[in-house]
Design a protein around this motif. Structure first.
Motif, PDB file in Angstrom:
ATOM      1  N   CYS A 217     -17.984   6.522   8.186  1.00 47.06           N
ATOM      2  CA  CYS A 217     -16.793   6.160   7.675  1.00 47.06           C
ATOM      3  C   CYS A 217     -15.923   5.601   8.793  1.00 47.06           C
ATOM      4  CB  CYS A 217     -15.925   7.049   6.922  1.00 47.06           C
ATOM      5  SG  CYS A 217     -16.967   7.824   5.755  1.00 47.06           S
ATOM      6  N   GLN A 218     -16.360   5.754   9.914  1.00 46.17           N
ATOM      7  CA  GLN A 218     -15.394   5.059  10.971  1.00 46.17           C
ATOM      8  C   GLN A 218     -15.365   3.272  10.837  1.00 46.17           C
ATOM      9  OE1 GLN A 218     -17.011   7.041  14.656  1.00 46.17           O
ATOM     10  NE2 GLN A 218     -15.996   8.771  14.240  1.00 46.17           N
ATOM     11  N   ASN A 219     -14.322   2.952  11.413  1.00 45.01           N
ATOM     12  CA  ASN A 219     -14.009   1.525  11.170  1.00 45.01           C
ATOM     13  C   ASN A 219     -14.328   1.029   9.865  1.00 45.01           C
ATOM     14  OD1 ASN A 219     -13.256   1.610  14.072  1.00 45.01           O
ATOM     15  ND2 ASN A 219     -15.233   1.902  14.697  1.00 45.01           N
ATOM     16  N   THR A 220     -14.090   1.442   9.017  1.00 45.37           N
ATOM     17  CA  THR A 220     -14.345   1.119   7.546  1.00 45.37           C
ATOM     18  C   THR A 220     -12.861   0.997   6.989  1.00 45.37           C
ATOM     19  OG1 THR A 220     -14.812   3.109   6.303  1.00 45.37           O
ATOM     20  CG2 THR A 220     -16.848   2.106   7.288  1.00 45.37           C
ATOM     21  N   VAL A 221     -12.012   1.859   7.462  1.00 43.65           N
ATOM     22  CA  VAL A 221     -10.675   1.768   6.616  1.00 43.65           C
ATOM     23  C   VAL A 221      -9.471   1.408   7.289  1.00 43.65           C
ATOM     24  CG1 VAL A 221      -9.301   3.476   5.531  1.00 43.65           C
ATOM     25  CG2 VAL A 221     -11.478   3.984   5.753  1.00 43.65           C
ATOM     26  N   LYS A 222      -8.876   0.240   6.620  1.00 37.58           N
ATOM     27  CA  LYS A 222      -7.937  -0.280   7.300  1.00 37.58           C
ATOM     28  C   LYS A 222      -6.758   0.233   7.285  1.00 37.58           C
ATOM     29  CE  LYS A 222      -9.506  -5.148   6.857  1.00 37.58           C
ATOM     30  NZ  LYS A 222      -9.930  -5.905   5.468  1.00 37.58           N
ATOM     31  N   LEU A 223      -5.809   0.472   8.305  1.00 35.04           N
ATOM     32  CA  LEU A 223      -4.507   1.123   8.037  1.00 35.04           C
ATOM     33  C   LEU A 223      -3.327   0.009   8.321  1.00 35.04           C
ATOM     34  CD1 LEU A 223      -3.397   4.024   7.854  1.00 35.04           C
ATOM     35  CD2 LEU A 223      -3.128   4.074  10.316  1.00 35.04           C
ATOM     36  N   LEU A 224      -2.720  -0.221   7.112  1.00 37.59           N
ATOM     37  CA  LEU A 224      -1.888  -1.457   7.027  1.00 37.59           C
ATOM     38  C   LEU A 224      -0.394  -1.099   6.388  1.00 37.59           C
ATOM     39  CD1 LEU A 224      -4.593  -3.412   5.126  1.00 37.59           C
ATOM     40  CD2 LEU A 224      -4.011  -3.807   7.513  1.00 37.59           C
ATOM     41  N   PRO A 225       0.485  -2.100   6.789  1.00 37.07           N
ATOM     42  CA  PRO A 225       1.903  -1.831   6.293  1.00 37.07           C
ATOM     43  C   PRO A 225       2.026  -2.622   5.084  1.00 37.07           C
ATOM     44  CG  PRO A 225       1.800  -3.732   7.859  1.00 37.07           C
ATOM     45  CD  PRO A 225       0.341  -3.016   7.910  1.00 37.07           C
ATOM     46  N   SER A 226       2.992  -2.134   4.244  1.00 36.28           N
ATOM     47  CA  SER A 226       3.114  -3.109   2.924  1.00 36.28           C
ATOM     48  C   SER A 226       3.488  -4.498   2.997  1.00 36.28           C
ATOM     49  CB  SER A 226       4.135  -2.321   2.165  1.00 36.28           C
ATOM     50  OG  SER A 226       4.713  -2.770   0.996  1.00 36.28           O
ATOM     51  N   LYS A 227       3.222  -5.382   1.869  1.00 39.12           N
ATOM     52  CA  LYS A 227       3.818  -6.659   2.146  1.00 39.12           C
ATOM     53  C   LYS A 227       5.047  -6.610   1.415  1.00 39.12           C
ATOM     54  CE  LYS A 227       0.170 -10.027   3.023  1.00 39.12           C
ATOM     55  NZ  LYS A 227      -0.829 -10.711   2.533  1.00 39.12           N
ATOM     56  N   LEU A 228       5.617  -5.599   0.767  1.00 38.90           N
ATOM     57  CA  LEU A 228       6.539  -5.777  -0.167  1.00 38.90           C
ATOM     58  C   LEU A 228       7.970  -5.402   0.410  1.00 38.90           C
ATOM     59  CD1 LEU A 228       4.974  -4.288  -3.468  1.00 38.90           C
ATOM     60  CD2 LEU A 228       5.079  -6.447  -2.947  1.00 38.90           C
ATOM     61  N   ASP A 229       8.938  -5.758   0.029  1.00 36.38           N
ATOM     62  CA  ASP A 229      10.176  -5.547   0.553  1.00 36.38           C
ATOM     63  C   ASP A 229      10.527  -4.281   0.189  1.00 36.38           C
ATOM     64  OD1 ASP A 229      13.065  -5.249   1.041  1.00 36.38           O
ATOM     65  OD2 ASP A 229      13.822  -6.935   0.107  1.00 36.38           O
ATOM     66  N   ASP A 230      10.914  -3.504   1.411  1.00 30.94           N
ATOM     67  CA  ASP A 230      11.204  -2.076   0.997  1.00 30.94           C
ATOM     68  C   ASP A 230      11.949  -1.517  -0.291  1.00 30.94           C
ATOM     69  OD1 ASP A 230       9.534  -0.408   2.757  1.00 30.94           O
ATOM     70  OD2 ASP A 230      11.322   0.530   3.585  1.00 30.94           O
ATOM     71  N   ASN A 231      13.481  -2.335  -0.188  1.00 30.11           N
ATOM     72  CA  ASN A 231      14.285  -2.230  -1.142  1.00 30.11           C
ATOM     73  C   ASN A 231      13.643  -2.228  -2.631  1.00 30.11           C
ATOM     74  OD1 ASN A 231      16.185  -1.535   0.740  1.00 30.11           O
ATOM     75  ND2 ASN A 231      16.362  -3.761   1.200  1.00 30.11           N
ATOM     76  N   ASN A 232      12.891  -3.321  -2.837  1.00 29.55           N
ATOM     77  CA  ASN A 232      12.494  -3.624  -4.119  1.00 29.55           C
ATOM     78  C   ASN A 232      11.183  -2.957  -4.561  1.00 29.55           C
ATOM     79  OD1 ASN A 232      14.763  -5.438  -4.422  1.00 29.55           O
ATOM     80  ND2 ASN A 232      13.784  -7.000  -3.516  1.00 29.55           N
ATOM     81  N   VAL A 233      10.588  -2.089  -3.721  1.00 27.19           N
ATOM     82  CA  VAL A 233       9.156  -1.698  -4.305  1.00 27.19           C
ATOM     83  C   VAL A 233       9.276  -0.825  -5.647  1.00 27.19           C
ATOM     84  CG1 VAL A 233       7.755  -0.055  -3.573  1.00 27.19           C
ATOM     85  CG2 VAL A 233       8.334  -1.440  -1.918  1.00 27.19           C
ATOM     86  N   PRO A 234      10.256  -0.061  -5.855  1.00 28.82           N
ATOM     87  CA  PRO A 234      10.284   0.484  -6.999  1.00 28.82           C
ATOM     88  C   PRO A 234      10.416  -0.224  -8.361  1.00 28.82           C
ATOM     89  CG  PRO A 234      11.784   1.858  -5.669  1.00 28.82           C
ATOM     90  CD  PRO A 234      11.418   0.602  -5.047  1.00 28.82           C
TER      91      PRO A 234
END
Lengths: 326, 326
Positions: free
Chosen positions: B287-304
């Motif tokens: 499983c190594q190097n198969t999973v990306k760790l990424l930030p969100s692309k959505l605006d924090d305030n509007n996520v919900p």
């Protein structure tokens, strides 16, 4: 009569069974799993055995074939570099069988088969959310969520034997350290016995008279039944580590039940009681007393064949359910 | 124009937004979340605000309503004993809104909304297997497997903030000890800062000059950017604990990507680098190097709000997909 063929490809032997919708194995045979001349030898021998089984009764209608194999990718139908089988490279089992028998072929790994088998014939009939933990030499997990097997894109989900439970813990066959299966499995409990003997310097234990290579979960169980304190402590310790991880599992998929299957699980209360107690004490309050910890209802020896055949009925049912929905 | 209504019921305020299929918030309003006279006061006020938003534009066709709330049960539509909202007993939000607006109403918790929002409008568009970890005061998880939200029968799946990572570890708000969110969350990193100051007896750290109640992940981030070693170590420590648990998560559902969202995750590389390194070192080799760790692309305030509205499009798409299949 509609039947499914279940094939269980193990390290030493490959078992084949004809299974009806009720999970009865009507006929069964086996052949040695060979790694030499794979495509020209083993696959042809497998085909011969299957032909013979199917031709033995004119009244059989083959609905499909299910195959259990280590490192099987359910999406591609390919078994890749299966170390236990000494198979090098890739073998497309699904393609081979589909071409020959012109029926749907399904392939998956042992723990997933155990889960589907339990759902189709066993103690999980009618359940939509449960987990099966297989306790053999290693530890495997089959997760059913909302009625479906959780598999992941490469069919690698449920490899929970390799959750890290102790940083810099016991060496694991996978090359890392502290994996769950180094503590909770038949090899894990055996290591715990030796550790306990070392810690306590206990040469009087019944188990101190058994060589490492001869220790099995059955030997440890028998010693515990005779009151051996190392043996009893080993089961307690194993159950406690398992229970904490079961509680963590519950946080992920929120199952209604967890089934413990095979090997160490055959010790019954010796394992189930500490595991249950540890699980409950590590569960979020809203989840306490909501998850049953249960034994399997299937015969240990037949689980892989039953599970493999269950993949076929699962798919048949799926098709029926979808057409009824319309 | 087809629009969805997204409602985010938080501890202090309730936000409402009109969202189009592209995830643009066309209009937005809010009202205080009240716990007094719940059904006769807050629900009526909520309805007044929604009416006003919907009546502001004749061109809008309401496809459905999505609601985010703590302790929301997606299957029953009921919010039960939500401690954060001071709501006692059970409130059937779905029934209330469905009766009033005669459209499908969907309800879920924050972390699940974040996952559906990311899938519909964000960085996970087109992904079938991924996990979103929300890092706020606590830690939440939204798991998408084979394109579907893993919820469990009581909508309690994904409560991974309450995985036990240290036996007899830090006290958790849930009444137990050693839960993941006591280490990995904005309150977790704050506790780590105080622990590090105590361990090192370091009164020179910029953070030793801040009262416990005033410590936030932003304050710690700013100190780290100024080179403060306690602050940098706190992020490293947090990332390492998170990374190991992410590796364990991968063993369960085998996702293609994990998204870290909100609060502590806004520190970027300070958190992502140690988390990524720790995750890879604890992963099974296959499983190594198969999973990306990424930030969100959505605006924090509007996520919900976005996530809540995404529940509506998700369901619409589902209906279309099923009818195309036929």
């Amino acid at each position: 009569m509609d039947i499914a063929l279940g094939i269980d490809i193990g390290g030493t032997n490959t078992k084949i069974g004809i299974v009806n919708r009720e999970g009865e194995i009507l006929q069964k045979t086996s052949l040695p799993t060979s790694s030499e001349n794979l495509s020209h030898s083993f696959l042809n021998e497998l085909q011969d055995e299957v032909d013979e089984l199917l031709n033995s009764n004119d009244d059989l209608t083959l609905s499909g074939i299910g195959v259990g194999a280590p490192m099987a990718n359910s999406r591609t139908g390919i078994v890749s570099n299966a170390a236990n089988l000494n198979w090098e490279g890739k073998v497309n089992l699904r393609e081979f069988l589909q071409k020959r028998y012109q029926v749907p072929v399904f392939i998956n790994n042992d723990a997933n088969l155990a889960a589907v088998g339990e759902k189709t014939y066993g103690a999980a009939v009618g359940m939509q959310d449960f987990i099966v933990i297989t306790l053999g030499t290693g530890l495997g997990g089959g997760i059913i969520s909302n009625g479906e097997l959780v598999q992941g894109p490469d069919s690698l989900a449920g490899e929970i034997g390799h959750i890290t439970v102790r940083e810099n813990g016991r060496h694991c066959g996978c090359g890392r350290k502290g994996c769950l299966e180094t503590y909770v499995s038949s090899s894990g409990i055996k290591r715990t016995v030796y550790k306990l003997i070392a810690d306590r310097n206990d040469s009087d234990s019944l188990l101190a008279k058994v060589l490492f290579k001869d220790l099995t979960s059955e030997v440890i169980y028998n010693a515990a039944m005779k009151g051996d304190s190392i043996a009893k402590e080993a089961f307690k310790h194993t159950g406690e580590i398992l229970g904490l991880q079961l509680a963590n599992l519950v946080m992920f998929t929120s199952p209604r039940a967890i089934f413990l299957v095979g090997g160490v699980a055959n010790a019954g209360d010796l394992l189930f009681e500490p595991a249950k107690k540890s699980m409950e004490s590590h569960l979020l309050r809203s989840c306490q007393n909501t998850v049953k910890l249960l034994p399997s209802k299937l015969d240990d020896n037949n689980v892989p064949i039953l599970g493999a055949s269950a993949l076929v009925w699962e798919s048949v049912d799926h098709m029926i359910a979808n057409s009824v929905d319309i």
